[in-house]
Design an enzyme around this catalytic site. Structure first.
Site, short mmCIF file in Angstrom:
data_model
loop_
_atom_site.label_atom_id
_atom_site.label_comp_id
_atom_site.label_asym_id
_atom_site.label_seq_id
_atom_site.Cartn_x
_atom_site.Cartn_y
_atom_site.Cartn_z
N ASP A 57 49.52 38.00 38.07
CA ASP A 57 50.03 36.77 37.75
C ASP A 57 49.13 35.77 38.55
O ASP A 57 49.10 35.92 39.69
CB ASP A 57 51.43 36.44 38.07
CG ASP A 57 52.32 37.18 37.33
OD1 ASP A 57 52.00 37.66 36.29
OD2 ASP A 57 53.54 37.88 37.67
N ARG B 38 60.76 28.46 37.43
CA ARG B 38 60.42 29.68 37.06
C ARG B 38 59.47 29.57 35.91
O ARG B 38 59.90 28.83 35.11
CB ARG B 38 61.41 30.94 36.94
CG ARG B 38 62.30 31.05 38.18
CD ARG B 38 63.48 31.69 37.90
NE ARG B 38 64.51 30.95 36.94
CZ ARG B 38 65.42 31.43 36.53
NH1 ARG B 38 65.83 32.66 36.94
NH2 ARG B 38 66.29 30.71 35.78
N GLU C 220 51.26 38.33 42.05
CA GLU C 220 51.93 39.41 42.07
C GLU C 220 50.89 40.43 41.13
O GLU C 220 49.75 39.87 40.10
CB GLU C 220 53.19 39.41 41.28
CG GLU C 220 54.04 38.72 41.93
CD GLU C 220 55.55 38.90 41.10
OE1 GLU C 220 55.70 39.84 40.30
OE2 GLU C 220 56.44 38.12 41.37
N LYS D 55 54.91 43.43 44.85
CA LYS D 55 54.83 42.29 45.63
C LYS D 55 54.24 42.63 47.02
O LYS D 55 53.97 41.82 47.79
CB LYS D 55 56.09 41.51 45.76
CG LYS D 55 56.50 41.02 44.46
CD LYS D 55 57.91 40.14 44.60
CE LYS D 55 58.48 39.67 43.13
NZ LYS D 55 58.95 40.64 42.34
N ARG E 293 51.89 30.58 30.78
CA ARG E 293 53.36 30.59 30.66
C ARG E 293 53.85 29.24 31.67
O ARG E 293 53.58 29.20 32.87
CB ARG E 293 54.19 31.85 31.40
CG ARG E 293 53.61 33.16 30.66
CD ARG E 293 54.28 34.15 31.55
NE ARG E 293 53.72 34.39 32.69
CZ ARG E 293 54.02 35.27 33.78
NH1 ARG E 293 54.99 36.20 33.57
NH2 ARG E 293 53.53 35.22 34.85
N ARG F 241 49.56 34.83 32.91
CA ARG F 241 49.56 36.41 33.05
C ARG F 241 48.33 37.04 32.30
O ARG F 241 48.11 36.60 31.10
CB ARG F 241 50.69 36.93 32.12
CG ARG F 241 50.73 38.36 31.67
CD ARG F 241 50.80 39.15 32.82
NE ARG F 241 51.85 39.10 33.73
CZ ARG F 241 52.85 39.77 33.79
NH1 ARG F 241 53.14 40.43 32.86
NH2 ARG F 241 54.06 39.43 34.71
N LYS G 191 62.13 34.79 47.18
CA LYS G 191 62.29 35.71 45.97
C LYS G 191 62.60 37.08 46.39
O LYS G 191 62.27 37.25 47.47
CB LYS G 191 61.35 35.65 44.83
CG LYS G 191 59.75 35.85 45.15
CD LYS G 191 58.81 35.56 43.99
CE LYS G 191 57.48 36.18 44.42
NZ LYS G 191 56.45 35.70 43.41
N ASN H 145 51.57 43.46 38.64
CA ASN H 145 52.63 44.13 37.87
C ASN H 145 52.23 45.61 37.16
O ASN H 145 51.38 45.33 36.39
CB ASN H 145 53.18 43.22 36.79
CG ASN H 145 53.74 41.95 37.46
OD1 ASN H 145 54.98 41.93 37.81
ND2 ASN H 145 52.92 40.84 37.24
#
Length: 315
Positions: free
Chosen positions: A274, A234, A282, A127, A226, A212, A162, A284
């Site tokens: 994301d 979420r 983000e 992040k 998603r 994603r 978050k 990842n």
């Protein structure tokens, strides 16, 4: 080409995974199919003695059979540098235990190829790394100061709050401008986390999905959308998000082209970003997921593409 024989997988215990959607399982199955010998260990079984890194590993055989997906052999202590490849795949949180593991694995990389590069994983919290591309992101604030977050919420209206080092959608809150629980939420976060928090402007497009996108060696190779459950903010699959097939938009290809060189420079062979609407939220780099879902919906065999990239790196 340097031959690959032995592959160690540093992961949460194989008995705990849900094979239907586990990317580590997919990566390991592909390695097994290529004739590599798999060795399983959990992070607490790492050790360093006089500068050498050891792990207590178990030979692992996998089967794509729910309820009967693995067999582990007798445990043995090995010098981890005797492995050709180590997959760094335990889930966050990105805490001091995780950071310590990257320091240990850094001692054997790149002679033993660690995927992803442990030093860059440590230096690229998911992040925070993404903020290097601030113009591709929604408005974002990192702080532990409640007054700063209150001002940000007043400016943005709805926000997402978050933990800075969490994962899987845990601890993600949608706070509206008139949320009467905001002060209590700030108190709770302050008690739970020593680190700063991250707040982002709420993107209404999330109701249509949080995409994603998976990149191998800096190139986009597949994506899933998603969709969050009706009464949940979420979209993470761990938190009940519904995966569905999708294609990349021109904007998403632009985002991937912008970040690709930075991923390659850091030795990130497998990354999941994301994207909500036109914005990346983000990057990842620890243990990105989505490989099995992409293939399930008729997309690329990303596990195979990853091992192709690993083999090129071993040349």
């Amino acid at each position: 080409m340097a031959k690959i024989t032995n592959v160690a997988v540093q992961m949460d215990h194989v008995s705990t995974i849900n094979i239907a959607g586990d990317s580590t399982f997919a990566m390991s199955l592909e390695a097994q199919a290529r004739g590599y010998k798999l060795f399983h260990y959990t992070p607490e079984r790492l050790s360093m003695r006089d500068g050498k890194v050891y792990a207590t590993v178990e030979p692992m055989e996998l089967r794509d059979v729910k309820g009967d997906h693995f067999t582990l052999g007798a445990a043995e202590r090995v010098d981890l540098s005797s492995m050709d490849v180590v997959l760094l795949r335990q889930d966050p949180p990105f805490d001091m235990a995780y950071i310590t593991a990257t320091h240990l694995l850094e001692r054997i990389h790149p002679q033993t190829l660690v995927v992803n590069d442990p030093a860059w994983v440590r230096n690229s919290p998911e992040k925070i790394f993404v903020t290097e591309f601030a113009d591709l992101m929604p408005p974002t604030l990192i702080t532990k100061d409640p007054a700063e977050i209150a001002r940000f919420r007043e400016e943005q209206g709805d926000i997402i709050l978050k933990p800075l080092y969490g994962n899987g959608g845990a601890g993600v809150f949608h706070s509206t401008r008139d949320d009467r629980n905001f002060s209590s939420l700030m108190e709770m976060f302050g008690q739970m986390f020593r680190e700063p928090f991250i707040a982002q402007g709420y993107l209404p497009a999330v109701r249509k999905g949080d995409k994603r996108i998976i990149l191998v060696d800096g190139e986009p190779v597949g994506a899933i959308n998603r969709v969050p459950a009706e009464h949940d903010a979420r979209s993470n699959m761990h938190a009940g998000g519904r995966p569905e097939p999708t294609e990349l938009t021109a904007r998403e290809r632009e985002i991937c082209a912008r970040i690709g060189p930075a991923l390659r420079e850091r030795g990130f062979l497998l990354v999941g970003i994301d994207v909500i609407g036109d914005y990346m939220t983000e990057i990842n780099v620890t243990s990105p997921t989505g490989i099995r879902e992409v293939k399930k919906f008729g997309g690329a065999d990303i596990a195979a593409l990853l091992w192709d990239a690993i083999e090129r790196k071993r040349t």
